[in-house]
Design a protein around this motif. Structure first.
Motif, PDB file in Angstrom:
ATOM      1  N   ILE A 319       0.833  -1.202   0.000  1.00 35.82           N
ATOM      2  CA  ILE A 319       0.000   0.000   0.000  1.00 35.82           C
ATOM      3  C   ILE A 319       0.870   1.256   0.000  1.00 35.82           C
ATOM      4  O   ILE A 319       0.619   2.209  -0.754  1.00 35.82           O
ATOM      5  N   ASP A 320       1.913   1.254   0.835  1.00 39.56           N
ATOM      6  CA  ASP A 320       2.816   2.415   0.897  1.00 39.56           C
ATOM      7  C   ASP A 320       3.469   2.674  -0.457  1.00 39.56           C
ATOM      8  O   ASP A 320       3.622   3.822  -0.873  1.00 39.56           O
ATOM      9  N   ALA A 321       3.844   1.607  -1.149  1.00 42.87           N
ATOM     10  CA  ALA A 321       4.532   1.757  -2.435  1.00 42.87           C
ATOM     11  C   ALA A 321       3.603   2.265  -3.527  1.00 42.87           C
ATOM     12  O   ALA A 321       4.016   3.030  -4.407  1.00 42.87           O
ATOM     13  N   VAL A 322       2.337   1.880  -3.459  1.00 42.34           N
ATOM     14  CA  VAL A 322       1.398   2.232  -4.534  1.00 42.34           C
ATOM     15  C   VAL A 322       0.705   3.576  -4.295  1.00 42.34           C
ATOM     16  O   VAL A 322       0.621   4.423  -5.191  1.00 42.34           O
ATOM     17  N   ILE A 323       0.178   3.786  -3.073  1.00 43.57           N
ATOM     18  CA  ILE A 323      -0.604   5.018  -2.832  1.00 43.57           C
ATOM     19  C   ILE A 323      -0.147   5.823  -1.625  1.00 43.57           C
ATOM     20  O   ILE A 323      -0.676   6.909  -1.371  1.00 43.57           O
ATOM     21  N   GLY A 324       0.798   5.289  -0.854  1.00 44.60           N
ATOM     22  CA  GLY A 324       1.261   6.031   0.317  1.00 44.60           C
ATOM     23  C   GLY A 324       0.122   6.293   1.275  1.00 44.60           C
ATOM     24  O   GLY A 324      -0.634   5.386   1.626  1.00 44.60           O
ATOM     25  N   GLN A 325      -0.052   7.569   1.678  1.00 35.88           N
ATOM     26  CA  GLN A 325      -1.137   7.938   2.592  1.00 35.88           C
ATOM     27  C   GLN A 325      -2.300   8.605   1.848  1.00 35.88           C
ATOM     28  O   GLN A 325      -3.206   9.147   2.464  1.00 35.88           O
ATOM     29  N   SER A 326      -2.254   8.558   0.513  1.00 36.94           N
ATOM     30  CA  SER A 326      -3.367   9.115  -0.269  1.00 36.94           C
ATOM     31  C   SER A 326      -4.629   8.283  -0.051  1.00 36.94           C
ATOM     32  O   SER A 326      -4.573   7.106   0.326  1.00 36.94           O
ATOM     33  N   GLN A 327      -5.777   8.889  -0.314  1.00 31.25           N
ATOM     34  CA  GLN A 327      -7.046   8.185  -0.114  1.00 31.25           C
ATOM     35  C   GLN A 327      -7.174   7.030  -1.101  1.00 31.25           C
ATOM     36  O   GLN A 327      -7.040   7.225  -2.311  1.00 31.25           O
ATOM     37  N   PRO A 328      -7.430   5.822  -0.614  1.00 29.93           N
ATOM     38  CA  PRO A 328      -7.607   4.685  -1.535  1.00 29.93           C
ATOM     39  C   PRO A 328      -8.908   4.802  -2.322  1.00 29.93           C
ATOM     40  O   PRO A 328      -9.899   5.338  -1.822  1.00 29.93           O
ATOM     41  N   THR A 329      -8.893   4.323  -3.535  1.00 29.09           N
ATOM     42  CA  THR A 329     -10.097   4.265  -4.365  1.00 29.09           C
ATOM     43  C   THR A 329     -10.151   2.880  -4.989  1.00 29.09           C
ATOM     44  O   THR A 329      -9.178   2.117  -4.956  1.00 29.09           O
ATOM     45  N   MET A 330     -11.282   2.558  -5.595  1.00 29.23           N
ATOM     46  CA  MET A 330     -11.427   1.255  -6.221  1.00 29.23           C
ATOM     47  C   MET A 330     -10.514   1.100  -7.430  1.00 29.23           C
ATOM     48  O   MET A 330     -10.213  -0.007  -7.845  1.00 29.23           O
ATOM     49  N   GLU A 331     -10.047   2.229  -7.975  1.00 25.74           N
ATOM     50  CA  GLU A 331      -9.091   2.165  -9.084  1.00 25.74           C
ATOM     51  C   GLU A 331      -7.758   1.567  -8.637  1.00 25.74           C
ATOM     52  O   GLU A 331      -6.979   1.067  -9.455  1.00 25.74           O
ATOM     53  N   HIS A 332      -7.493   1.606  -7.330  1.00 21.34           N
ATOM     54  CA  HIS A 332      -6.234   1.063  -6.801  1.00 21.34           C
ATOM     55  C   HIS A 332      -6.289  -0.454  -6.600  1.00 21.34           C
ATOM     56  O   HIS A 332      -5.264  -1.080  -6.338  1.00 21.34           O
ATOM     57  N   LYS A 333      -7.485  -1.029  -6.687  1.00 17.70           N
ATOM     58  CA  LYS A 333      -7.641  -2.445  -6.347  1.00 17.70           C
ATOM     59  C   LYS A 333      -6.762  -3.345  -7.212  1.00 17.70           C
ATOM     60  O   LYS A 333      -6.099  -4.262  -6.701  1.00 17.70           O
ATOM     61  N   GLU A 334      -6.746  -3.094  -8.515  1.00 20.48           N
ATOM     62  CA  GLU A 334      -5.931  -3.931  -9.407  1.00 20.48           C
ATOM     63  C   GLU A 334      -4.442  -3.731  -9.156  1.00 20.48           C
ATOM     64  O   GLU A 334      -3.633  -4.609  -9.460  1.00 20.48           O
ATOM     65  N   GLN A 335      -4.066  -2.565  -8.593  1.00 14.95           N
ATOM     66  CA  GLN A 335      -2.666  -2.292  -8.289  1.00 14.95           C
ATOM     67  C   GLN A 335      -2.238  -2.893  -6.957  1.00 14.95           C
ATOM     68  O   GLN A 335      -1.051  -2.892  -6.626  1.00 14.95           O
ATOM     69  N   LEU A 336      -3.201  -3.377  -6.199  1.00 14.88           N
ATOM     70  CA  LEU A 336      -2.914  -3.954  -4.877  1.00 14.88           C
ATOM     71  C   LEU A 336      -3.438  -5.389  -4.800  1.00 14.88           C
ATOM     72  O   LEU A 336      -4.325  -5.709  -4.003  1.00 14.88           O
ATOM     73  N   PRO A 337      -2.896  -6.288  -5.617  1.00 10.86           N
ATOM     74  CA  PRO A 337      -3.401  -7.672  -5.644  1.00 10.86           C
ATOM     75  C   PRO A 337      -3.212  -8.400  -4.319  1.00 10.86           C
ATOM     76  O   PRO A 337      -3.989  -9.309  -3.999  1.00 10.86           O
ATOM     77  N   LEU A 338      -2.196  -8.028  -3.539  1.00  7.82           N
ATOM     78  CA  LEU A 338      -1.989  -8.683  -2.247  1.00  7.82           C
ATOM     79  C   LEU A 338      -3.158  -8.404  -1.308  1.00  7.82           C
ATOM     80  O   LEU A 338      -3.588  -9.281  -0.549  1.00  7.82           O
TER      81      LEU A 338
END
Length: 482
Positions: A319-338
């Motif tokens: 999570i830190d590597a992909v979005i840091g402390q930014s607000q998560p969105t459903m667009e991030h789901k595919e980027q966070l398979p773990l």
């Protein structure tokens, strides 16, 4: 004397004939006169009992509760064949204490036939207008998630049980869709409602004979009175909100599900299915289902995170590597398979609805040489899928990596065959909403806090307790703000 003996023999034969297992049904354990197999499956040990019965009698078998057959169906292929390929035939609910006494055939979860079809279509269409199942709803969910994070800061570095706070937060998401507003965490009436929901889901049990037979509510030790009081109190809360909506109703300003229902009610004939009772029961079911499944899955997630700190660190690093402390969105789901793989494994391992909700064929049906009579109470045992070693090797182990392919993507056959909310036409209405909530809540949790056990030397149990769902035993966590 011989006449007496003959009469007794005839009576015994008749009792056996009319209270035994009817011909043509799937096999099952020895059926005793009058009682059938009552007592064979204890509600608290229903999952273990059905696993043993499957080993002895196969994937499809019959248990007789007094004179009434209950048919259990195991295995992904059988469940999919009946609930998907023949979904229309198996879309009814059998008569139980819920739809026969409490709901009087109304609502969304326990209703059947034309009423269910009309009301389910209306509910889905109306809720989608307010973002239900759409990514446009994620802003509303994140607003609630951040309210939860602010509330949790009050408990920083102190052991506490998160259940009620989590239930309140998750409930507020469905409240915004149903009622058009959320509730504050310290709202007295709302806290009372959350407590009622907790009691409801720990009191009921889908495999209890009194749940199946409305007549058994008259027994001295029946839980009927307790459940009836819980339903009445929950309905009292929703009735007040419905009446407030009716007083302030404006056909040109439809803000939520209740408004939508009142508009439809005003535009349909007097003898339609859009009655006040249907609205009250639908709101109760939406509210209860929209709270319990997501909240309980999140509690299981926190429990597995403290039992598997290595996965907590993996997820946080990702999570830190992909979005840091930014607000998560459903667009991030595919980027966070773990994160997705972890949630899927929690759903599999937690096994929230091991027996699923009961179905009934709307007409006589023959399957694999067995006769399945119209209206028969049928369990489609989801536990047989969640723990199938052919689908999920080493099913007793917690292994989120099972949902990742060689490229690190979360997809494939295992994900497709994971059916925590059942499948077919009776798939849980809130399935898409729950998926959004689980991802957004959990991702924000890991961004904001490290989750620790109260006592690392005495870890909370991973054994669930059976109510209407499989719930974790109460446990405390410690949150350390990052």
């Amino acid at each position: 004397m011989w006449v007496t003996v003959a009469v007794v023999v005839v009576l015994i034969a008749l009792i056996w004939r009319y209270t035994g297992r009817p011909k043509g049904l799937p096999p099952g354990p020895t059926c005793y006169p009058i009682i059938g197999n009552v007592g064979l499956v204890k509600p608290s040990e229903a999952v273990k009992a059905h696993r043993k019965l499957r080993k002895k009698y196969g994937d499809i078998y019959t248990i007789m509760t007094f004179h009434k057959p209950m048919i259990a169906v195991h295995g992904y292929d059988n469940i999919r064949e009946l609930l998907v390929k023949h979904g229309d035939i198996f879309s009814d609910r059998p008569l139980t204490i819920v739809n026969g006494v409490f709901n009087k055939g109304k609502g969304l979860v326990w209703s059947s036939g034309p009423l269910w079809k009309e009301q389910r279509t209306f509910a889905l269409t109306t809720m989608r207008k307010f973002g239900f199942g759409k990514r446009s709803l994620q802003g509303q969910i994140m607003e609630e998630v951040d309210c939860l994070m602010d509330e949790l800061e009050k408990y920083e570095n102190k052991p506490f049980d998160i259940q009620n706070i989590l239930n309140t937060s998750v409930s507020n998401v469905i409240c915004s869709l149903l009622f058009g507003n959320r509730f504050e965490y310290d709202d007295t009436k709302f806290k009372r409602l959350i407590d009622l929901l907790n009691k409801l889901f720990t009191t009921g049990s889908g495999s209890s004979p009194e749940f199946i037979f409305p007549i058994l509510r008259h027994l001295p030790m029946s839980r009927f009175a307790k459940v009836q009081k819980l339903f009445a109190d929950i309905d009292g809360f929703t009735s007040e909100i419905i009446e407030e909506h009716r007083r302030n109703f404006n056909a040109n300003n439809i803000n939520d599900f209740i408004d939508g229902f009142l508009l439809q009610q005003n535009e349909t004939e007097e003898n339609s299915t859009f009655t006040d009772e249907q609205l009250k029961i639908s709101v109760r079911e939406f509210f209860a289902a929209g709270t319990e499944t997501t909240s309980t899955t999140l509690r299981w997630s926190l429990l597995f995170l403290i039992h598997h700190p290595e996965w907590q660190q993996k997820l946080r690093d990702d999570i830190d590597a992909v979005i840091g402390q930014s607000q998560p969105t459903m667009e991030h789901k595919e980027q966070l398979p773990l994160v997705e793989a972890f949630i899927l494994e929690v759903q599999r391992h937690a096994n929230l609805f091991p027996l699923g909700l009961p179905h009934a064929p709307k007409e006589d049906f023959n399957y694999k040489g067995y006769h399945l009579p119209k209206g028969t109470f049928m369990f489609f045992v989801l536990d047989s899928v969640m723990t199938d070693p052919e689908i999920f090797p080493e099913p007793t182990k917690f292994k989120p990596e099972r949902f990742l392919d060689n490229g690190g993507t979360c997809n494939g056959e295992q994900k497709e065959k994971l059916i925590p909310f059942s499948t077919g036409r009776r798939l849980c209405l809130g399935d898409s909403l729950a998926k959004m909530e689980l991802f957004l809540f959990l991702t924000r949790f890991l961004q904001k806090f490290k989750i620790k056990p109260e006592n690392p030397e005495c870890m909370p149990s991973l054994e669930g307790k059976m109510g209407i769902t499989t719930m974790p035993t109460s446990f405390n966590i410690v949150l350390i703000k990052r």
